[in-house]
Design an enzyme around this catalytic site. Structure first.
Site, PDB file in Angstrom:
ATOM      1  N   ALA A  59       0.906  -1.492  -0.142  1.00 14.91           N
ATOM      2  CA  ALA A  59      -0.014  -0.029  -0.046  1.00 14.91           C
ATOM      3  C   ALA A  59       0.893   1.510   0.061  1.00 14.91           C
ATOM      4  O   ALA A  59       2.162   1.238   0.571  1.00 14.91           O
ATOM      5  CB  ALA A  59      -0.896   0.109   1.274  1.00 14.91           C
ATOM      6  N   TYR A 124      -4.946   9.832   1.492  1.00 16.62           N
ATOM      7  CA  TYR A 124      -4.599   8.354   1.863  1.00 16.62           C
ATOM      8  C   TYR A 124      -5.902   7.551   2.220  1.00 16.62           C
ATOM      9  O   TYR A 124      -6.293   6.574   1.446  1.00 16.62           O
ATOM     10  CB  TYR A 124      -3.926   8.111   2.914  1.00 16.62           C
ATOM     11  CG  TYR A 124      -3.396   6.762   3.779  1.00 16.62           C
ATOM     12  CD1 TYR A 124      -2.938   5.895   2.994  1.00 16.62           C
ATOM     13  CD2 TYR A 124      -4.167   6.575   4.727  1.00 16.62           C
ATOM     14  CE1 TYR A 124      -2.858   4.607   3.743  1.00 16.62           C
ATOM     15  CE2 TYR A 124      -4.117   5.330   5.251  1.00 16.62           C
ATOM     16  CZ  TYR A 124      -3.438   4.298   4.686  1.00 16.62           C
ATOM     17  OH  TYR A 124      -3.262   3.045   5.151  1.00 16.62           O
TER      18      TYR A 124
HETATM   19  N1  LIG Z   1       0.705   1.178   9.027  1.00 15.40           N
HETATM   20  C1  LIG Z   1      -0.668   1.578   9.589  1.00 15.40           C
HETATM   21  O1  LIG Z   1      -0.604   2.199  10.843  1.00 15.40           O
HETATM   22  C2  LIG Z   1      -1.816   1.181   9.037  1.00 15.40           C
HETATM   23  C3  LIG Z   1      -3.003   1.600   9.744  1.00 15.40           C
HETATM   24  C4  LIG Z   1      -4.368   1.078   8.966  1.00 15.40           C
HETATM   25  C5  LIG Z   1      -4.305   0.161   7.713  1.00 15.40           C
HETATM   26  N2  LIG Z   1      -3.287  -0.040   7.169  1.00 15.40           N
HETATM   27  C6  LIG Z   1      -3.036  -0.864   6.135  1.00 15.40           C
HETATM   28  O2  LIG Z   1      -2.437  -2.260   6.347  1.00 15.40           O
HETATM   29  C7  LIG Z   1      -1.936  -2.748   5.254  1.00 15.40           C
HETATM   30  C8  LIG Z   1      -0.159  -2.919   5.348  1.00 15.40           C
HETATM   31  O3  LIG Z   1       0.166  -1.672   6.127  1.00 15.40           O
HETATM   32  P1  LIG Z   1       1.901  -2.022   6.487  1.00 15.40           P
HETATM   33  O4  LIG Z   1       1.845  -0.831   7.819  1.00 15.40           O
HETATM   34  O5  LIG Z   1       2.356  -3.104   6.506  1.00 15.40           O
HETATM   35  O6  LIG Z   1       2.120  -0.889   5.452  1.00 15.40           O
HETATM   36  P2  LIG Z   1       4.107  -0.723   4.836  1.00 15.40           P
HETATM   37  O7  LIG Z   1       4.816  -1.200   5.876  1.00 15.40           O
HETATM   38  O8  LIG Z   1       4.031   0.780   4.427  1.00 15.40           O
HETATM   39  O9  LIG Z   1       4.341  -1.631   3.752  1.00 15.40           O
HETATM   40  C9  LIG Z   1       3.782  -1.150   2.661  1.00 15.40           C
HETATM   41  C10 LIG Z   1       4.758  -2.003   1.368  1.00 15.40           C
HETATM   42  O10 LIG Z   1       3.823  -1.795   0.133  1.00 15.40           O
HETATM   43  C11 LIG Z   1       5.041  -1.216  -0.565  1.00 15.40           C
HETATM   44  N3  LIG Z   1       4.722  -0.638  -1.851  1.00 15.40           N
HETATM   45  C12 LIG Z   1       4.341   0.703  -1.826  1.00 15.40           C
HETATM   46  N4  LIG Z   1       4.149   1.270  -3.148  1.00 15.40           N
HETATM   47  C13 LIG Z   1       4.572   0.190  -4.042  1.00 15.40           C
HETATM   48  C14 LIG Z   1       4.548   0.101  -5.415  1.00 15.40           C
HETATM   49  N5  LIG Z   1       4.131   0.966  -6.388  1.00 15.40           N
HETATM   50  N6  LIG Z   1       4.980  -1.222  -5.859  1.00 15.40           N
HETATM   51  C15 LIG Z   1       5.508  -2.046  -5.059  1.00 15.40           C
HETATM   52  N7  LIG Z   1       5.291  -2.033  -3.499  1.00 15.40           N
HETATM   53  C16 LIG Z   1       4.890  -0.872  -3.196  1.00 15.40           C
HETATM   54  C17 LIG Z   1       6.157  -0.602   0.165  1.00 15.40           C
HETATM   55  O11 LIG Z   1       7.262  -0.644  -0.323  1.00 15.40           O
HETATM   56  P3  LIG Z   1       8.598   0.499  -0.161  1.00 15.40           P
HETATM   57  O12 LIG Z   1       8.757   0.310   1.164  1.00 15.40           O
HETATM   58  O13 LIG Z   1       9.400   0.336  -0.996  1.00 15.40           O
HETATM   59  O14 LIG Z   1       7.835   1.856  -0.089  1.00 15.40           O
HETATM   60  C18 LIG Z   1       6.020  -1.516   1.459  1.00 15.40           C
HETATM   61  O15 LIG Z   1       6.941  -2.437   1.329  1.00 15.40           O
HETATM   62  C19 LIG Z   1      -1.969  -1.597   4.047  1.00 15.40           C
HETATM   63  O16 LIG Z   1      -3.001  -1.850   3.490  1.00 15.40           O
HETATM   64  C20 LIG Z   1      -2.214  -0.478   4.919  1.00 15.40           C
HETATM   65  O17 LIG Z   1      -3.004   0.630   4.289  1.00 15.40           O
HETATM   66  C21 LIG Z   1      -1.961   0.146   7.920  1.00 15.40           C
END
Ligand SMILES: NC(=O)c1ccc[n+]([C@@H]2O[C@H](COP(=O)([O-])OP(=O)(O)OC[C@H]3O[C@@H](n4cnc5c(N)ncnc54)[C@H](OP(=O)(O)O)[C@@H]3O)[C@@H](O)[C@H]2O)c1
Length: 292
Positions: A59, A124
């Site tokens: 994401a 977002y």
């Molecule tokens: N983090 C939070 O607090 C939170 C809260 C609510 C919901 N969520 C949801 O939970 C899910 C998991 O979140 P998370 O915290 O694990 O997110 P994260 O740690 O930010 O991981 C997202 C991953 O997606 C990759 N990504 C982004 N753009 C990309 C692209 N164009 N091509 C390929 N890969 C790409 C990123 O790569 P890079 O590192 O290279 O950018 C990263 O490895 C997501 O759907 C998020 O929206 C998260």
């Protein structure tokens, strides 16, 4: 089962990558292997691999930067998941996707249920909501798990930031007017895995019958201020370092590019009643995570 995992290097993806192999063959993809904003390449990749299960842990999660990079945020959070859902339908594959509490405006004072009206306050949140809508339009056997305040003990998140700030300053000011469920991504990965592993032979039908959106987050909710206090309390049992003082603040005191919703606690009863599973209490998980 042939599984494609997107976002393998993210917080959730990293955990999924380690737990999924006992379900089947896993093709784990990060940005280096495939930029999912390249929609034709994404389509070709899925056509070539022909998975039976697609899990999207990728994401665009930079909430503030999304305000100025909205096109990219929409491509990654809305277009790409729509295409994944469409490909999954064509391949008769199951599609698992994650969304966010930020699709709500935070004006409630009781935990949000899945059928409460979404009204995101920032790009977002809007892009993630559009992603949900695209999946509904294109998908067949899909689940969307809305989670909140995701953290792990590695990477850049609220827990690691509070620990860093505590090392760098003697006093911290943390907002007390943002409230939600802290969610350890390992719990999220384990629960997703457990749900999937119950019905490996008939997974497509099993998910199709239950398809839709579910809230899935740590049990219980708190403010960022109380969460930070709990993080520091857990840290102080492990280090000799004196804990910094911590004061409550309001969101208005910080000039952030993206507006944050105030109260986005998620009611996870629908998931629990449907799948017989729930995440542990957020305090228990935080303690376990910090002992890891
Ligand atoms: N983090 C939070 O607090 C939170 C809260 C609510 C919901 N969520 C949801 O939970 C899910 C998991 O979140 P998370 O915290 O694990 O997110 P994260 O740690 O930010 O991981 C997202 C991953 O997606 C990759 N990504 C982004 N753009 C990309 C692209 N164009 N091509 C390929 N890969 C790409 C990123 O790569 P890079 O590192 O290279 O950018 C990263 O490895 C997501 O759907 C998020 O929206 C998260």
């Amino acid at each position: 089962m042939k599984i494609v995992l997107f976002g393998k290097d993210g917080q959730l993806g990293w955990e999924m990558q380690h737990i999924l192999p006992s379900l089947g063959e896993v093709i784990a993809l990060g940005r280096k292997e495939l930029d999912i904003s390249d929609i034709p390449a994404l389509q070709t990749t899925l056509k070539q691999i022909k998975p039976t299960l697609i899990i999207n842990a990728s994401a665009y999660t930079e909430v503030d930067r999304a305000e100025t990079e909205s096109e990219l945020a929409y491509t990654v959070n809305a277009l790409a998941p729509g295409l994944m859902a469409e490909s999954a339908r064509k391949l008769q594959a199951v599609f698992i996707h994650y969304s966010t509490d930020y699709i709500f405006d935070g004006t409630s004072n009781i935990p949000y249920k899945e059928n409460n009206m979404p009204r995101p306050l920032n790009v977002y949140g809007k892009s993630k909501l559009k992603g949900e809508e695209n999946i509904y339009l294109e998908g067949d056997a899909f689940l969307i798990f809305r989670t909140s305040w995701a953290y792990n003990i590695r990477g850049n998140n609220f827990v690691t930031k509070v620990l860093r700030w505590a090392r760098e300053s003697k006093s911290l000011k943390i907002v007390s007017d943002q409230i939600s469920n802290p969610t350890w991504v390992r719990d999220l990965a384990r629960t997703t895995f457990e749900m999937l592993s119950h019905h490996p032979e008939t997974l497509f039908e099993y998910i199709k019958e239950r398809r839709g959106v579910y809230h899935l987050a740590g049990n219980g909710y708190t403010s960022r201020f109380e969460w930070a206090r709990e993080i520091l309390a857990n840290a102080s049992t492990r280090t000799e370092q004196p804990a910094p003082t911590i004061e409550p603040a309001t969101s208005d005191e910080f000039n952030m590019p993206a507006r944050r919703p105030r109260f986005t606690a998620l009611d996870c009863l629908k998931f629990e009643e449907t799948f017989g599973l729930r995440l542990p209490d957020w305090q228990t998980s935080l303690q376990t995570a910090m002992q890891d």
